[in-house]
Motif scaffolding. Structure first.
Motif, PDB file in Angstrom:
ATOM      1  N   ARG A 152      -9.946  -8.043  73.707  1.00 59.24           N
ATOM      2  CA  ARG A 152      -9.381  -7.923  72.373  1.00 59.24           C
ATOM      3  C   ARG A 152     -10.067  -6.852  71.551  1.00 59.24           C
ATOM      4  NH1 ARG A 152     -10.028 -11.642  66.940  1.00 59.24           N
ATOM      5  NH2 ARG A 152      -9.160 -10.017  65.635  1.00 59.24           N
ATOM      6  N   THR A 185       1.399 -11.538  69.334  1.00 58.84           N
ATOM      7  CA  THR A 185       2.168 -12.256  70.355  1.00 58.84           C
ATOM      8  C   THR A 185       3.648 -11.966  70.132  1.00 58.84           C
ATOM      9  OG1 THR A 185       2.447 -14.247  69.019  1.00 58.84           O
ATOM     10  CG2 THR A 185       0.454 -14.133  70.364  1.00 58.84           C
ATOM     11  N   ASN A 221      -6.656 -14.625  62.915  1.00 58.12           N
ATOM     12  CA  ASN A 221      -8.014 -14.077  62.927  1.00 58.12           C
ATOM     13  C   ASN A 221      -8.054 -12.607  62.519  1.00 58.12           C
ATOM     14  OD1 ASN A 221     -10.487 -12.936  65.022  1.00 58.12           O
ATOM     15  ND2 ASN A 221     -10.906 -14.600  63.633  1.00 58.12           N
ATOM     16  N   HIS A 222      -8.957 -12.301  61.611  1.00 59.80           N
ATOM     17  CA  HIS A 222      -9.217 -10.904  61.250  1.00 59.80           C
ATOM     18  C   HIS A 222     -10.715 -10.713  61.417  1.00 59.80           C
ATOM     19  CE1 HIS A 222      -9.705  -7.587  58.110  1.00 59.80           C
ATOM     20  NE2 HIS A 222      -8.873  -7.051  58.969  1.00 59.80           N
ATOM     21  N   HIS A 223     -11.472 -10.615  60.326  1.00 57.17           N
ATOM     22  CA  HIS A 223     -12.923 -10.585  60.414  1.00 57.17           C
ATOM     23  C   HIS A 223     -13.450 -12.025  60.562  1.00 57.17           C
ATOM     24  CE1 HIS A 223     -11.818 -11.459  56.304  1.00 57.17           C
ATOM     25  NE2 HIS A 223     -13.007 -11.969  56.116  1.00 57.17           N
ATOM     26  N   ARG A 259      -5.773   4.206  62.877  1.00 55.59           N
ATOM     27  CA  ARG A 259      -5.717   4.233  61.410  1.00 55.59           C
ATOM     28  C   ARG A 259      -6.506   5.428  60.857  1.00 55.59           C
ATOM     29  NH1 ARG A 259      -4.472  -1.216  58.720  1.00 55.59           N
ATOM     30  NH2 ARG A 259      -3.665  -2.475  60.425  1.00 55.59           N
ATOM     31  N   ASN A 316      -8.454  -0.894  58.632  1.00 56.83           N
ATOM     32  CA  ASN A 316      -8.227  -2.217  59.198  1.00 56.83           C
ATOM     33  C   ASN A 316      -8.992  -3.246  58.375  1.00 56.83           C
ATOM     34  OD1 ASN A 316      -9.497  -4.489  60.855  1.00 56.83           O
ATOM     35  ND2 ASN A 316      -7.863  -3.847  62.235  1.00 56.83           N
ATOM     36  N   THR A 355     -18.683  -7.433  57.439  1.00 54.94           N
ATOM     37  CA  THR A 355     -18.816  -8.090  58.739  1.00 54.94           C
ATOM     38  C   THR A 355     -18.818  -7.022  59.845  1.00 54.94           C
ATOM     39  OG1 THR A 355     -16.441  -8.418  59.048  1.00 54.94           O
ATOM     40  CG2 THR A 355     -17.601 -10.088  57.776  1.00 54.94           C
ATOM     41  N   HIS A 363      -8.930  -3.357  71.949  1.00 51.98           N
ATOM     42  CA  HIS A 363      -7.707  -3.106  71.173  1.00 51.98           C
ATOM     43  C   HIS A 363      -8.044  -2.823  69.713  1.00 51.98           C
ATOM     44  CE1 HIS A 363      -4.716  -3.875  74.227  1.00 51.98           C
ATOM     45  NE2 HIS A 363      -5.310  -5.007  74.567  1.00 51.98           N
ATOM     46  N   CYS A 379       1.046  -5.515  59.463  1.00 50.31           N
ATOM     47  CA  CYS A 379       0.761  -5.129  60.841  1.00 50.31           C
ATOM     48  C   CYS A 379      -0.134  -6.200  61.450  1.00 50.31           C
ATOM     49  CB  CYS A 379       0.037  -3.790  60.805  1.00 50.31           C
ATOM     50  SG  CYS A 379      -0.560  -3.265  62.381  1.00 50.31           S
ATOM     51  N   ARG A 407     -16.833  -5.714  61.868  1.00 47.70           N
ATOM     52  CA  ARG A 407     -15.840  -4.640  61.942  1.00 47.70           C
ATOM     53  C   ARG A 407     -16.001  -3.630  60.810  1.00 47.70           C
ATOM     54  NH1 ARG A 407      -9.955  -6.837  62.389  1.00 47.70           N
ATOM     55  NH2 ARG A 407     -10.946  -8.349  63.768  1.00 47.70           N
ATOM     56  N   PHE A 454      -8.154 -15.367  72.573  1.00 46.74           N
ATOM     57  CA  PHE A 454      -7.097 -14.715  71.810  1.00 46.74           C
ATOM     58  C   PHE A 454      -5.936 -14.298  72.707  1.00 46.74           C
ATOM     59  CE2 PHE A 454     -11.155 -13.533  69.766  1.00 46.74           C
ATOM     60  CZ  PHE A 454     -10.954 -14.082  68.518  1.00 46.74           C
ATOM     61  N   GLY A 455      -4.826 -13.980  72.076  1.00 54.38           N
ATOM     62  CA  GLY A 455      -3.686 -13.342  72.744  1.00 54.38           C
ATOM     63  C   GLY A 455      -3.277 -14.136  73.975  1.00 54.38           C
ATOM     64  N   GLU A 467     -15.783   0.299  61.541  1.00 54.50           N
ATOM     65  CA  GLU A 467     -14.904   1.174  60.762  1.00 54.50           C
ATOM     66  C   GLU A 467     -15.692   2.281  60.064  1.00 54.50           C
ATOM     67  OE1 GLU A 467     -11.421  -0.620  59.098  1.00 54.50           O
ATOM     68  OE2 GLU A 467     -11.545   0.603  57.294  1.00 54.50           O
ATOM     69  N   GLU A 525      -2.717  -7.027  64.528  1.00 55.08           N
ATOM     70  CA  GLU A 525      -3.536  -6.322  65.518  1.00 55.08           C
ATOM     71  C   GLU A 525      -3.024  -6.530  66.931  1.00 55.08           C
ATOM     72  OE1 GLU A 525      -7.660  -7.009  63.363  1.00 55.08           O
ATOM     73  OE2 GLU A 525      -7.812  -7.032  65.553  1.00 55.08           O
ATOM     74  N   SER A 526      -3.034  -5.471  67.709  1.00 52.42           N
ATOM     75  CA  SER A 526      -2.492  -5.580  69.064  1.00 52.42           C
ATOM     76  C   SER A 526      -3.262  -6.599  69.908  1.00 52.42           C
ATOM     77  CB  SER A 526      -2.461  -4.214  69.739  1.00 52.42           C
ATOM     78  OG  SER A 526      -3.706  -3.577  69.630  1.00 52.42           O
ATOM     79  N   GLY A 527      -4.557  -6.756  69.668  1.00 49.00           N
ATOM     80  CA  GLY A 527      -5.351  -7.700  70.455  1.00 49.00           C
ATOM     81  C   GLY A 527      -4.987  -9.156  70.232  1.00 49.00           C
ATOM     82  N   ILE A 528      -4.332  -9.457  69.113  1.00 48.83           N
ATOM     83  CA  ILE A 528      -3.937 -10.852  68.856  1.00 48.83           C
ATOM     84  C   ILE A 528      -2.435 -10.969  68.604  1.00 48.83           C
ATOM     85  CG2 ILE A 528      -6.187 -11.645  67.992  1.00 48.83           C
ATOM     86  CD1 ILE A 528      -5.123 -11.364  65.142  1.00 48.83           C
ATOM     87  N   GLU A 555      -7.036   0.352  67.444  1.00 51.28           N
ATOM     88  CA  GLU A 555      -6.306   0.219  66.198  1.00 51.28           C
ATOM     89  C   GLU A 555      -7.017   0.936  65.055  1.00 51.28           C
ATOM     90  OE1 GLU A 555      -4.414  -3.346  64.908  1.00 51.28           O
ATOM     91  OE2 GLU A 555      -5.113  -2.960  62.872  1.00 51.28           O
ATOM     92  N   ILE A 556      -8.327   0.731  64.970  1.00 49.50           N
ATOM     93  CA  ILE A 556      -9.059   1.397  63.884  1.00 49.50           C
ATOM     94  C   ILE A 556      -8.992   2.909  64.067  1.00 49.50           C
ATOM     95  CG2 ILE A 556     -11.297   1.651  62.735  1.00 49.50           C
ATOM     96  CD1 ILE A 556     -11.913  -1.246  63.474  1.00 49.50           C
TER      97      ILE A 556
END
Lengths: 413, 413
Positions: free
Chosen positions: B98, A233, A264-266, B109, A247, B72, B101, A226, B74, B354-355, B78, A228-231, B105-106
């Protein structure tokens, strides 16, 4: 609050001879004092790739996905379990100490159907029992701790790996307490996933969990990929199938961050990564086998010294980890009082255990930076003195002599 | 692999003027080089209590539960969401970038029923809209980012807090990017939970997330309390009701570890805690308001310098965070080429976004240790040179003069 009453960190100089954390190697702490760089700086991504290579060697694996989870040891465990277990999956857990219970608990929170093989604390699980259970239960995953510090036992894994392969069961172990100080063979033992921690035999601070994943388990995890919707495309597939409950611990996203996509994630914990890299580099430059032998040698010297005090060892000594020793607290002695005097008067920390063993055994570690002769001798010397001070009589000089004798015989180990 | 090809960490000296991480305050890195102590050492538990007190002042709260999550930013988000949201709970999320979003997402989940108010990137959400939505949806929680680095916008929260109180909605904000550099009033704004991160205005490395919880949200979380079976004793209640999906992020267990019970959960990341304590100590000894003013002053100086290059600012400038600036990349210019030259020839890092904004804007930070005049001047000077080098013409000297003028006028801010 008077803020000027808050001074610089000024922690006392302790000798940490418990079950971990132990003193970090000063070279690791120095590496961690390095100034930060950006998370996509080419130097940073190079360091990330180097960390992957270094930990492959520590885990004894060729697994491409050998990466760090930004959290303590149980963050690594949870990332693997939550990314792999679908609700309703059957998992079989070997429970021979506290951390086996932890695996059950995390698996239950992932909504697994949890089956266990439980043995008394101080014993290990016989592989035959595992095959019988697998045949009956047909689990998707088998979970076990490798070395459980709560009991000091090291579970043999090679035969279990063969059984798992035969019955097509995914095989995971938590090697937090064992890695670096005991033999661990990810590929040879057919492990699909292993997680670890820094604060035991690797000689670093808690806060990072290295993990490794086989391509077989990667495929299972990727099914729930999956972005993330924020990144997200156009190039990424829409939405998320069977989204996992986390997440932060979604390994498919963490792989996309560590892999060539660099999605990008954390924000990678740079300082922790510097430290983890240095831990692995120090051990591998010294030689992994040599590092394991060092743990064995100093662990055995500690054992000899403790036995020469007339103290009983907890658990099946044939399956003891190299780096930790369970010592039965004599009935006439208050275990916590001993630990308090050791800490206050000698600045040496030893541990107790959990649950039913709380107050019943001490746990004495010889690991990482503290798997050294001077640490062993200081600890024995202090413990012998404290015991006598509290009325438990030992033969004068016997404990240290036993350690000296052991060292003399095993000088070249 | 030739292990002797792996040298000591030797990261280049960068000036990190992107959206974070930024250069850590060297005093923080030095604090982190302190040797470890045991997790139940009285010095360690004292430091944990001090950290709680220090972060109460940073969050502007009297909340007892003001603690660190080992992960970190997030991870902090979470932990709050997974511990608070029951499957099926309605949550309302304000999305203006971002990280909005990410909250959605979190929450998904966590199996929440997620409703959103979405505004175009570069804008903020009007409180009236929030009240209308709350009346219609009747959510259990309202989630919003405070300052979203992806767009540089700072969402006003005070009126929303009043609305949440009126309709009995739990109110959470992610203050990772804003805390320490912008006004944040946990208690005054009636926030029930706030999470943050180290790598922005607090001047530390990523890897720790401070959080604070009101007694109201604590009650909601405590309903799902559970003691791990491996450490459960007769004194603890049996089993677990409505167990949450995560062990690592189960805030009731983390509270039992930070609270007077000191019930073992993870092994606290000592080095990270030393660093987080030092970040807070430095800011509070300097004065939190002074620290925020410093961010405002240098952020405005950067803004003046950028505008004097004829560059357009992204987003509604009235709601811009003090510590970050979105700059529209001129059509004639390749944004990544500029970033590459800045990094390679000046060792200065600025960010993109982003995005949909990826490659469309640069993000330039002035935060934490880098909210300083020399950092602003160096960055403006280098960017002006690079733009001219690539054919984007500016008035010679105008950018730096604008910054100098700003500083002269605001010398005493």
């Amino acid at each position: 609050m008077d803020i000027f009453q808050y001074h610089q960190i000024n922690a006392p100089q302790r000798l940490l001879m418990g079950p971990g954390p132990i003193n970090a190697d000063p070279r690791v702490l120095r590496a961690m004092a390095t100034q930060l760089i950006g998370q996509y700086d080419p130097y940073m991504t190079d360091y990330m790739n180097e960390v992957m290579a270094l930990y492959r060697d520590l885990f004894k694996t060729k697994n491409y996905w050998t990466i760090l989870i930004n959290g303590t040891s149980r963050a690594g465990i949870e990332s693997i379990l939550i990314s792999t277990i679908h609700p309703g999956d059957k998992v079989l857990v070997l429970v021979f100490g506290r951390f086996g219970h932890l695996l059950c608990e995390i698996a239950r929170r992932c909504k697994a159907e949890v089956y266990t093989i439980v043995v008394p604390w101080g014993e290990i699980v016989i592989p035959d029992k595992v095959e019988d259970a697998i045949k009956k239960i047909k689990p998707k995953l088998l979970l076990t701790v490798h070395g459980d510090t709560s009991t000091t036992m090291l579970q043999p894994l090679q035969e279990i790996g063969d059984v798992c392969e035969q019955y097509n069961v995914l095989f995971y172990t938590d090697a937090t307490a064992s890695i670096g100080g005991n033999i661990l063979e990810t590929d040879k033992w057919k492990l699909d996933a292993v997680s670890a921690g820094m604060q035991k035999c690797l000689g670093g601070p808690s806060g990072t969990s290295p993990i490794t994943l086989s391509s077989k388990i990667e495929k299972v995890i990727r099914k729930r990929s999956c972005v993330e919707s924020g990144i997200r495309t156009q190039e990424h597939k829409d939405g998320c199938n069977e989204i996992i409950y986390s997440n932060y611990f979604d390994l498919s996203m963490i792989m996309d961050y560590w892999g060539p996509q660099r999605l990008n994630h954390h924000t990678e914990a740079t300082t922790a990564l510097y430290g983890s890299r240095e831990c692995a580099r120090i051990i591998l430059q010294d030689g992994l086998n040599k590092n394991i032998s060092r743990h064995k040698k100093h662990g055995r010297a500690m054992l000899a010294g403790i036995q020469a005090m007339g103290l009983e060892i907890f658990g099946n000594i044939n399956y003891k980890m190299n780096n930790i020793l369970g010592v039965v607290i004599p009935l006439s002695i208050n275990g916590n009082q001993v630990r308090k005097i050791m800490l206050e008067d000698f600045s040496i920390e030893i541990g107790t255990s959990f649950g039913a063993l709380d107050g019943k055994i001490w746990r004495i570690g010889t690991m990482g930076y503290n798997a050294r002769k001077d640490c062993v001798m200081q600890t024995l010397c202090a413990l012998d003195s404290v015991l006598n001070y509290l009325g438990y009589r030992t033969v004068q000089g016997a404990s240290l002599q036993a350690a000296w004798d052991y060292y003399e015989k095993h000088n070249n180990d």
